[in-house]
Design a protein around this motif. Structure first.
Motif, mmCIF file in Angstrom:
data_model
loop_
_atom_site.group_PDB
_atom_site.id
_atom_site.type_symbol
_atom_site.label_atom_id
_atom_site.label_comp_id
_atom_site.label_asym_id
_atom_site.label_seq_id
_atom_site.Cartn_x
_atom_site.Cartn_y
_atom_site.Cartn_z
ATOM 1 N N GLY A 17 0.766 -1.236 0.000
ATOM 2 C CA GLY A 17 0.000 0.000 0.000
ATOM 3 C C GLY A 17 0.798 1.287 0.000
ATOM 4 O O GLY A 17 0.210 2.373 0.091
ATOM 5 N N ARG A 18 2.115 1.213 -0.105
ATOM 6 C CA ARG A 18 2.924 2.432 -0.131
ATOM 7 C C ARG A 18 3.092 2.882 -1.582
ATOM 8 O O ARG A 18 4.189 2.953 -2.118
ATOM 9 N N ARG A 19 1.955 3.177 -2.198
ATOM 10 C CA ARG A 19 1.891 3.411 -3.636
ATOM 11 C C ARG A 19 2.741 4.587 -4.088
ATOM 12 O O ARG A 19 3.536 4.472 -5.018
ATOM 13 N N ASP A 20 2.564 5.723 -3.461
ATOM 14 C CA ASP A 20 3.261 6.923 -3.918
ATOM 15 C C ASP A 20 4.775 6.767 -3.796
ATOM 16 O O ASP A 20 5.529 7.172 -4.686
ATOM 17 N N GLU A 21 5.225 6.168 -2.679
ATOM 18 C CA GLU A 21 6.658 5.946 -2.509
ATOM 19 C C GLU A 21 7.187 4.973 -3.563
ATOM 20 O O GLU A 21 8.285 5.163 -4.106
ATOM 21 N N ALA A 22 6.409 3.933 -3.841
ATOM 22 C CA ALA A 22 6.838 2.934 -4.821
ATOM 23 C C ALA A 22 6.963 3.553 -6.208
ATOM 24 O O ALA A 22 7.943 3.303 -6.931
ATOM 25 N N ILE A 23 6.007 4.370 -6.597
ATOM 26 C CA ILE A 23 6.048 4.998 -7.914
ATOM 27 C C ILE A 23 7.244 5.937 -8.018
ATOM 28 O O ILE A 23 7.978 5.935 -9.014
ATOM 29 N N ALA A 24 7.457 6.751 -6.988
ATOM 30 C CA ALA A 24 8.572 7.693 -7.020
ATOM 31 C C ALA A 24 9.906 6.965 -7.109
ATOM 32 O O ALA A 24 10.809 7.366 -7.862
ATOM 33 N N PHE A 25 10.049 5.886 -6.350
ATOM 34 C CA PHE A 25 11.294 5.122 -6.361
ATOM 35 C C PHE A 25 11.481 4.430 -7.715
ATOM 36 O O PHE A 25 12.567 4.421 -8.279
ATOM 37 N N MET A 26 10.404 3.869 -8.237
ATOM 38 C CA MET A 26 10.478 3.194 -9.533
ATOM 39 C C MET A 26 10.863 4.182 -10.625
ATOM 40 O O MET A 26 11.701 3.877 -11.501
ATOM 41 N N ASP A 27 10.274 5.365 -10.597
ATOM 42 C CA ASP A 27 10.620 6.375 -11.594
ATOM 43 C C ASP A 27 12.100 6.731 -11.515
ATOM 44 O O ASP A 27 12.770 6.899 -12.538
ATOM 45 N N ARG A 28 12.596 6.859 -10.300
ATOM 46 C CA ARG A 28 14.018 7.179 -10.151
ATOM 47 C C ARG A 28 14.894 6.064 -10.699
ATOM 48 O O ARG A 28 15.866 6.317 -11.421
ATOM 49 N N LEU A 29 14.573 4.826 -10.367
ATOM 50 C CA LEU A 29 15.384 3.702 -10.822
ATOM 51 C C LEU A 29 15.366 3.573 -12.342
ATOM 52 O O LEU A 29 16.408 3.369 -12.972
ATOM 53 N N CYS A 30 14.193 3.683 -12.935
ATOM 54 C CA CYS A 30 14.100 3.603 -14.393
ATOM 55 C C CYS A 30 14.852 4.755 -15.042
ATOM 56 O O CYS A 30 15.402 4.614 -16.136
ATOM 57 N N GLY A 31 14.887 5.886 -14.351
ATOM 58 C CA GLY A 31 15.616 7.034 -14.876
ATOM 59 C C GLY A 31 17.123 6.870 -14.871
ATOM 60 O O GLY A 31 17.837 7.646 -15.515
ATOM 61 N N LEU A 32 17.626 5.869 -14.162
ATOM 62 C CA LEU A 32 19.061 5.609 -14.149
ATOM 63 C C LEU A 32 19.527 4.861 -15.395
ATOM 64 O O LEU A 32 20.726 4.820 -15.678
ATOM 65 N N ALA A 33 18.607 4.266 -16.128
ATOM 66 C CA ALA A 33 18.970 3.450 -17.288
ATOM 67 C C ALA A 33 19.698 4.286 -18.329
ATOM 68 O O ALA A 33 19.536 5.511 -18.412
#
Length: 639
Positions: A575-591
């Motif tokens: 249920g930590r949706r907003d944190e998960a999305i923000a973290f995922m966006d950051r990780l994908c942005g490292l590619a």
């Protein structure tokens, strides 16, 4: 020994692959790593781990101020397209390794876009991981010699322009009796360069220049073949590019992920497919060796082999998107690789299932940015890692549930592995991170052993397979009790790295992934909290604290991308949706910009990749995290 030279950042490399081998080409147009004909063959271009004298193939404008205007893969393929802009015009370079035909080719096409651009190629062939200088000569397509334009040694021409530039100039491909090629031979290996004009010898390398006008086109094809055979027929470049792109697109279209991260997921799946061998079914962890986990450090390993763990997790990611054919191919590889006594099972094998992967060092290579030693082979092949049977059983159970084909031999092998695991699950081992220090009773190893027995019981009870279900169930219950009694910190309530210890390990996040604990179990939530407090560095997740000395190695390492994606997955599931999305966006942005590739680790302070690249573990963890986010209904509705 060569001295270290300024290295191209890892994230500036693109991957080319043909399902047998792989090449890395830099943003500046240099192929700095290439192993022909197989992922784990000795490299013929090894500048990545040394300098240009260790082998490379540069193709770029001669203008020192040329800039890369665009760079990326053509949609849903591994065909790389780079647009260069110079003061005189623009050119497009198209690069690929053709799929099919059981050949080993690297194709590079230069297309004029506007104006006239002078291009330069520099070919430095060094077989044997950048050490062996080949015998080089020009030949006709029938294999007959034209002259002795040797790589050893040759006078330097006053100016290299390709055709007609002096006493050592290459002959036009249409002169002196038909098409010609440059042939380099050393021992069992031969490389054949077909292009017009051919480069000429200059100080143990071959150099040439040519002009590309708007609407014009120049093709360059490098082909490997066994030196005792006759040269292969020429590649029809247009047909090879079209056929290869069609193959990749037909494979990619089967990906059914359409969520927020559809682009990264599809690129990850393409990368995972590129790291699998078309014939054997083996899946390598990465196409490189010895890219350092710490720049200048000693944590440099050869990842061009098939880890049971990595391959099993890759299999799960592919199965989740309907790629059942890969499941069957890998299952057949597994059966061949581990065939024999269960007690002889290894944690990794060669691409063809080879068992002997002796580790040794290449002293002639300076290492990436001076990171030595450079290693070939991997001594971890002889380690005991109790968890790997668990990963294999989880993956094969997923394949069974997905409807993948099976046979009596497959299940009999799984049952034998479980019976063997029943005898060794309580052993001290090297663990998932392949420590080279003292063996420990790693908690993660026991959790994965539990998962193995759990899947074995399900195979008997849900799918009617014969087996010792009562023994396996009893063993699973014993493991669970031991972990919850000795593998949990009595004060903080979280799982610990090894029984009786106090430190945490990011691998413990997998406890919920395999069902050992529910996602919202208090022990699981406490473990996540411990990972957040103890293993976060600049907002990314470390595997464990290297300074604890548990791995027996000197130096440090950087946050591990797969572990960071695991944390995204757990946040999404709880249920930590907003944190998960923000973290995922950051990780994908490292590619890799425009390329979408991930390495093993990331240095947040220097903002750069470290470790072998591209890394299957990172990409499959991305796919898992995206799936977790996609299955959170509130997020899916919002998207």
């Amino acid at each position: 020994m060569n001295t270290p030279a300024p290295a191209v950042p890892i994230e500036q490399y693109a991957l080319l692959g043909d399902l047998h081998s792989a090449a890395l080409v830099s943003e500046r147009g240099s192929v700095d790593w290439l192993c022909f004909p197989r992922f784990d063959s000795p490299a013929c271009f090894a500048a990545l781990l040394g300098d240009p004298d260790n082998g490379r193939w540069l193709l770029a404008p001669t203008d020192p101020d040329a800039v890369v205007e665009e760079r990326g893969y053509r949609e849903d393929t591994l065909t790389l397209e780079t647009v260069w802009r110079t003061a005189a015009g623009r050119v497009r370079v198209v690069e690929t390794m053709p799929v099919g035909g059981r050949r080993a080719d690297l194709v590079r096409r230069v297309e004029g876009v506007e104006g006239t651009v002078r291009m330069r190629q520099e070919l430095v062939i060094r077989f044997g991981y950048g050490r062996d200088v080949p015998w080089v000569r020009r030949i006709r397509d029938d294999g007959s010699a034209v002259d002795a334009a040797f790589a050893l040694p040759a006078p330097r021409p006053q100016r290299v322009r390709g055709v007609g530039s002096g006493p050592n100039a290459a002959t036009s491909a249409t002169d002196e009796g038909g098409a010609q090629a440059l042939l380099a031979v050393s021992g069992p290996d031969a490389l054949l360069l077909r292009c017009d004009p051919l480069p000429v010898p200059v100080d143990h390398r071959h150099v040439g220049e040519f002009d590309v006008v708007a609407g014009g086109r120049h093709d360059l094809v490098l082909t490997w073949y066994p030196s005792h055979r006759t040269p292969p027929e020429p590649v029809y470049v247009t047909a090879a590019i079209d056929r290869t792109e069609q193959w990749w697109r037909e494979w990619a279209v089967r990906c059914d992920h359409d969520g927020r991260y559809a682009g990264p997921v599809k690129r990850s799946l393409l990368t995972l497919r590129a790291l699998s061998h078309e014939d054997t079914g083996g899946i390598v962890a990465a196409p490189t060796t010895s890219l350092p986990e710490e720049i200048g450090g000693v944590r440099n390993w050869d990842y061009r082999y098939c880890w049971l763990r990595d391959a099993a997790l890759t299999l799960e990611a592919l199965l989740a998107h309907g790629y059942l054919d890969i499941a069957d191919s890998w299952r057949q590889w597994l059966l061949r690789a581990v065939a024999g006594a269960p007690e002889d099972v290894q944690i990794m094998y060669g691409v063809g299932g080879e068992r002997r992967l002796e580790e040794y060092e290449l002293d002639h290579l300076a290492g990436y940015e001076g990171s030595r030693p450079v290693r070939v082979g991997n001594a971890a092949a002889s380690q005991l890692q109790v968890d790997v049977i668990g990963e294999v059983m989880v993956a094969l159970h997923a394949a069974r549930c997905a409807g993948a084909s099976t046979d009596v031999f497959s299940w009999s092998l799984q049952a034998a592995l479980l019976d063997h695991l029943a005898e060794i699950w309580d052993s001290l081992d090297n663990g998932i991170w392949e420590i080279r220090g003292d063996l420990k009773p790693f908690t993660h190893s026991r959790i994965m052993a539990w998962a193995a027995f759990d899947r074995g019981v399900r195979a008997v009870e849900d799918y009617g397979r014969p087996g010792h279900a009562d023994l396996w169930r009893e063993t699973a219950e014993t493991i669970r009790a031991q972990v919850l009694q000795r593998g949990v910190d009595p004060e903080r309530g979280n799982l610990v790295q090894y029984l009786g210890g106090s430190s945490v390990d990011a691998a413990l996040l997998q406890a919920a992934q395999v069902g050992f604990l529910d996602w919202d179990d208090p022990v699981m939530l406490a473990t996540v909290k411990a990972v957040e407090s103890d293993l976060m560095r600049d907002g990314l997740v470390l595997r464990y604290r290297a300074e604890s000395g548990v791995d027996g190695l000197a130096g440090d390492e950087h946050p591990f991308l797969a572990c960071s994606f695991w944390l995204v997955e757990h946040w999404a599931r709880t249920g930590r949706r907003d944190e998960a999305i923000a973290f995922m966006d950051r990780l994908c942005g490292l590619a890799t910009p425009g390329i979408g590739l991930l390495a093993e680790e990331y240095d947040p302070a220097a903002r750069r990749f470290t470790g072998n690249y591209p890394q299957a573990f990172s990409h499959l963890a991305l796919v898992r995290a995206a799936e977790a986010l996609d299955h959170v209904h509130e997020v899916r509705d919002e998207w």
